[in-house]
Structures are given as structure tokens and as C-alpha cells.
Design a protein around this motif. Sequence first.
Motif, short mmCIF file in Angstrom:
data_model
loop_
_atom_site.label_atom_id
_atom_site.label_comp_id
_atom_site.label_asym_id
_atom_site.label_seq_id
_atom_site.Cartn_x
_atom_site.Cartn_y
_atom_site.Cartn_z
N THR A 27 0.81 -1.21 0.00
CA THR A 27 0.00 0.00 0.00
C THR A 27 0.84 1.26 0.00
O THR A 27 2.07 1.23 0.09
N HIS A 28 0.14 2.40 -0.06
CA HIS A 28 0.75 3.72 -0.17
C HIS A 28 0.90 4.35 1.22
O HIS A 28 0.34 3.88 2.20
N MET A 30 -0.49 6.91 3.69
CA MET A 30 -1.91 7.26 3.81
C MET A 30 -2.18 8.11 5.05
O MET A 30 -1.54 7.95 6.09
N LEU A 156 -5.45 0.17 -2.25
CA LEU A 156 -5.91 0.96 -1.12
C LEU A 156 -6.83 0.10 -0.26
O LEU A 156 -7.92 -0.28 -0.71
N LEU A 178 -3.58 9.91 -0.15
CA LEU A 178 -2.36 9.14 -0.36
C LEU A 178 -1.12 9.99 -0.10
O LEU A 178 -0.29 10.20 -0.98
N LYS A 179 -1.02 10.44 1.14
CA LYS A 179 0.14 11.23 1.55
C LYS A 179 0.17 11.28 3.07
O LYS A 179 -0.84 11.00 3.74
#
Length: 213
Positions: A27-28, A30, A156, A178-179
Motif C-alpha cells: 500500500t501507499h 496514507m 488501497l 495518499l500522503k
Amino acid sequence: MFATVALLAIMCLTITTHADHHQPCHTHNMTGLMSVMTLKGEMKAVGLFTYDSVGRKLRFQSNESQPSNTSLGLDLLMFFEEGIFYEIDSTNQSCEKKKLQMSLHPFDIPDDAKLDSTVTTGSSSIEGEGLKVNVWTGSLTHMKGFYSMSVTMGCLPVTTFYFTDTTSFLFRNMDVELKIKDPDLLVVPSLCHGKPLEDTPEGRVHSFLHEFM
């Protein structure tokens, strides 16, 4: 019992494919809102999370301003790579440093997860009325049970079910960006500096999931 609950959990899903031998995506970074509910309907926690997918760091803080009655007030800072976490109480200026026995959490797919199916929540035939997800499953460690994670095609995590002998939980991720909006949340606060690692009582398991049990 597990099979019955699992069937109820996917009744609203339209199964489109079944696949094997797929590797889990990762995943990113988040930031978002997470809720935790038992499958008996008890809301355990609602709060904000920040997840660093590269450093494998997580901050979860129950948000008392959310319009929901919850039974837990938590501020957790977890370092999955190092195998430690902090329970923080800013109000009382206290902090406890503990060892993680289980690194499972609802923000990334375990490496040994199996792809169960690809499904569409809602409708696959009406434009804009469905969400296609991969469903990953696997066994829990340090306890009897299993998990089921629904993850979008862009990797996600949306929902995660944990089924155990004693209770079962639904984790939902919402309003995700997404940060990492505030990197300082993933830094050990000053009130935790120098805290010794507490001994884990025999038979006790510490994990993100266990904080809600």
C-alpha cells in the motif's frame, strides 16, 4: 460460526473472478479516518490515522469529536519494523513502550496473504455504482482465527474483517489521502523519550488488533 459471519460479510458483493498464485501489492503512504466495530455492533473506536508504508510506521488517535459513541480512547504509535509501539496519554503526560508480538494491521496486506477473489461492491453493471476490489485472506498468528481484507485495484485497503474465537472486528478506512499530511505524528514524542521497554506478561500478546480486544 466463522463461515456464517464471513458469508454475511460478503452477501452484498458481486463475485467477478477467482484467482490464485497472485502476490500481494503493498500500500501507499496514507492519512485518513478509521473506524473499528465488533460484528455485534459495538463501535470500539473512531479516529485519525497516519501510515508510512515505506518505514512501516503507524499513528492512530481516537477522535472524540466524531459523532459516535465509542468505548476506547487510544493514541498509538507503532513501529512494525522495529517491533515496538507506544501507548500515549497526552492528557496525563504518560507513555508506555511495549513490544509487538504480532505485526498484522489493516493498512497493508501480509506477504503470505492469499488472493481469494476479485469482487465488485454495489453494482458492476451500473456506471459509478460499484467499487472493484481484491479480497485477500489468511490466518492470524498468535491466536486462532483468520482475516479478510478488501483492497482496491490501486492497492488501497478499504475494509478488513478479523474473525477470532472470542470476537470479530470490522476495520473501515475512510476519507483516505495518499500522503502523510503531518510527518511529526510519526516521531516519538518527547514524553516518551527514555522510556524502558516494558516486560510482556506471560501469555499476553501485543498487536494493533489486540488494542481493541
